[in-house]
Enzyme design. Structure first.
Site, PDB file in Angstrom:
ATOM      1  N   GLY A  87       2.573   2.799  46.029  1.00 20.83           N
ATOM      2  CA  GLY A  87       2.346   3.907  45.115  1.00 20.83           C
ATOM      3  C   GLY A  87       1.921   5.149  45.857  1.00 20.83           C
ATOM      4  O   GLY A  87       1.529   5.096  47.027  1.00 20.83           O
TER       5      GLY A  87
ATOM      6  N   SER B 261      -2.148   7.060  42.241  1.00 19.35           N
ATOM      7  CA  SER B 261      -1.165   6.480  41.320  1.00 19.35           C
ATOM      8  C   SER B 261      -1.731   5.328  40.507  1.00 19.35           C
ATOM      9  O   SER B 261      -1.139   4.910  39.513  1.00 19.35           O
ATOM     10  CB  SER B 261       0.057   5.979  42.098  1.00 19.35           C
ATOM     11  OG  SER B 261      -0.330   4.953  43.017  1.00 19.35           O
ATOM     12  N   GLY B 262      -2.877   4.786  40.944  1.00 17.91           N
ATOM     13  CA  GLY B 262      -3.452   3.616  40.288  1.00 17.91           C
ATOM     14  C   GLY B 262      -3.065   2.311  40.951  1.00 17.91           C
ATOM     15  O   GLY B 262      -3.311   1.234  40.409  1.00 17.91           O
ATOM     16  N   LYS B 263      -2.499   2.383  42.164  1.00 18.13           N
ATOM     17  CA  LYS B 263      -2.010   1.169  42.828  1.00 18.13           C
ATOM     18  C   LYS B 263      -3.133   0.212  43.202  1.00 18.13           C
ATOM     19  O   LYS B 263      -2.989  -1.010  43.060  1.00 18.13           O
ATOM     20  CB  LYS B 263      -1.180   1.531  44.061  1.00 18.13           C
ATOM     21  CG  LYS B 263      -1.918   2.330  45.121  1.00 18.13           C
ATOM     22  CD  LYS B 263      -0.985   2.849  46.181  1.00 18.13           C
ATOM     23  CE  LYS B 263      -1.735   3.687  47.205  1.00 18.13           C
ATOM     24  NZ  LYS B 263      -2.359   4.887  46.613  1.00 18.13           N
TER      25      LYS B 263
ATOM     26  N   HIS C  65     -14.956   2.533  45.181  1.00 20.56           N
ATOM     27  CA  HIS C  65     -14.034   1.398  45.221  1.00 20.56           C
ATOM     28  C   HIS C  65     -14.775   0.094  44.902  1.00 20.56           C
ATOM     29  O   HIS C  65     -14.290  -0.747  44.142  1.00 20.56           O
ATOM     30  CB  HIS C  65     -13.396   1.292  46.604  1.00 20.56           C
ATOM     31  CG  HIS C  65     -12.046   1.943  46.695  1.00 20.56           C
ATOM     32  ND1 HIS C  65     -10.908   1.380  46.188  1.00 20.56           N
ATOM     33  CD2 HIS C  65     -11.662   3.127  47.231  1.00 20.56           C
ATOM     34  CE1 HIS C  65      -9.879   2.158  46.423  1.00 20.56           C
ATOM     35  NE2 HIS C  65     -10.307   3.242  47.060  1.00 20.56           N
TER      36      HIS C  65
ATOM     37  N   ARG D 140     -14.115  -2.411  41.746  1.00 25.90           N
ATOM     38  CA  ARG D 140     -13.750  -3.822  41.892  1.00 25.90           C
ATOM     39  C   ARG D 140     -14.695  -4.725  41.123  1.00 25.90           C
ATOM     40  O   ARG D 140     -14.275  -5.733  40.550  1.00 25.90           O
ATOM     41  CB  ARG D 140     -13.783  -4.244  43.376  1.00 25.90           C
ATOM     42  CG  ARG D 140     -12.665  -3.727  44.192  1.00 25.90           C
ATOM     43  CD  ARG D 140     -12.506  -4.522  45.476  1.00 25.90           C
ATOM     44  NE  ARG D 140     -13.684  -4.563  46.306  1.00 25.90           N
ATOM     45  CZ  ARG D 140     -14.014  -3.627  47.185  1.00 25.90           C
ATOM     46  NH1 ARG D 140     -13.271  -2.553  47.312  1.00 25.90           N
ATOM     47  NH2 ARG D 140     -15.091  -3.740  47.935  1.00 25.90           N
TER      48      ARG D 140
ATOM     49  N   GLU E 231     -14.252  -6.533  56.655  1.00 26.06           N
ATOM     50  CA  GLU E 231     -13.889  -5.240  57.235  1.00 26.06           C
ATOM     51  C   GLU E 231     -12.919  -5.473  58.389  1.00 26.06           C
ATOM     52  O   GLU E 231     -13.245  -6.136  59.360  1.00 26.06           O
ATOM     53  CB  GLU E 231     -15.137  -4.518  57.738  1.00 26.06           C
ATOM     54  CG  GLU E 231     -16.190  -4.257  56.675  1.00 26.06           C
ATOM     55  CD  GLU E 231     -15.796  -3.157  55.704  1.00 26.06           C
ATOM     56  OE1 GLU E 231     -14.868  -2.380  56.039  1.00 26.06           O
ATOM     57  OE2 GLU E 231     -16.413  -3.070  54.622  1.00 26.06           O
TER      58      GLU E 231
END
Length: 244
Positions: free
Chosen positions: A76, A80-82, A117, A121, A129
């Site tokens: 995306g 985009s919202g991917k 992020h 989630r 990481e």
């Protein structure tokens, strides 16, 4: 304003700062400030405050498992919202969730983006990481787990800035994904829809990202595009329960 995210690589030199536009990038990667021996990342300000995805239902987890048994690529552009879609896709599974993060934080702005992020989630993820060595992170994955790698573009950018052998790193990444005993979903940015970059480094990044996406798509059992928060199948079919 073109309505697209433009990445920048800034190289500090003796004569001062020189701004090099990395090109019109539909992928919200990061802006990179490079000092001698130091890479500092600035988060892009174009962050979706209210991401929207296709509707995910809690129908039958086994239907999702059937699609995700091998390798799913989610592509995306910027905001985009991917990532949100990929996280919701994995949350629809009852498997234990592994999040492999490839971004590096060198300032408060990037720290804040990573925190967003994490909040998006939610809990119940084990985070690894891996800004460079995704294969080593995948070696610790077991049957009964499911992996989200977010994202291939940051991983690629890290290797480009470090002047690593991209072909060798890509080969190792694909081999590790195939060897992983758990389903793997990897997020990557589509950057080829913008104008031709005006400098060599920008063109190198764009071309490397395009090649990486093609290689990942060739190996993936399912490739899903996300635009304006809406998923669409590029290869295979959308998982049952996911509708635009």
């Amino acid at each position: 304003m073109l309505g697209i995210c433009v990445e920048h690589f800034r190289f500090h030199c003796a004569a001062g700062q020189r701004l090099i536009c990395i090109g019109s990038c539909c992928a919200c990667v990061q802006r990179h400030i490079r000092s001698p021996g130091v890479y500092r990342h600035e988060a892009c300000s174009l962050w979706p405050l209210n991401p929207v995805i296709g509707h995910l239902t809690q129908s039958d987890d086994r239907k999702f498992h059937a699609v995700l048994t091998k390798f799913t690529l989610v592509l995306g552009g910027c905001a985009s919202g991917k990532s949100y879609f990929s996280e919701k896709l994995i949350l629809s599974s009852s498997l234990s969730r592994i999040y492999i993060a490839t971004a590096q934080a060198f300032d408060a702005e990037m720290d804040a983006k990573i925190l967003r992020h994490q909040k998006m989630r939610g809990p119940h993820w084990r985070t690894c990481e891996a800004p460079f060595d995704i294969p080593s992170a995948l070696k610790g994955v077991k049957t009964g787990e499911i992996v989200l790698i977010d994202c291939a573009t940051m991983w690629l950018t890290n290797h480009i800035l470090a002047e690593h052998d991209i072909d060798a790193q890509t080969d190792a990444l694909i081999l590790a994904i195939h060897a992983c005993p758990a389903p793997v979903v990897i997020v990557s940015n589509e950057v080829g829809a913008g104008i031709v970059p005006e400098n060599a480094l920008a063109r190198r990044f764009r071309n490397a990202q395009g090649r990486l996406n093609q290689q990942l798509a060739a190996e993936a059992a399912c490739v899903i595009g996300v635009m304006a928060g809406l998923p669409f199948a590029l290869k295979g079919a959308l998982p049952d329960g996911v509708t635009p």
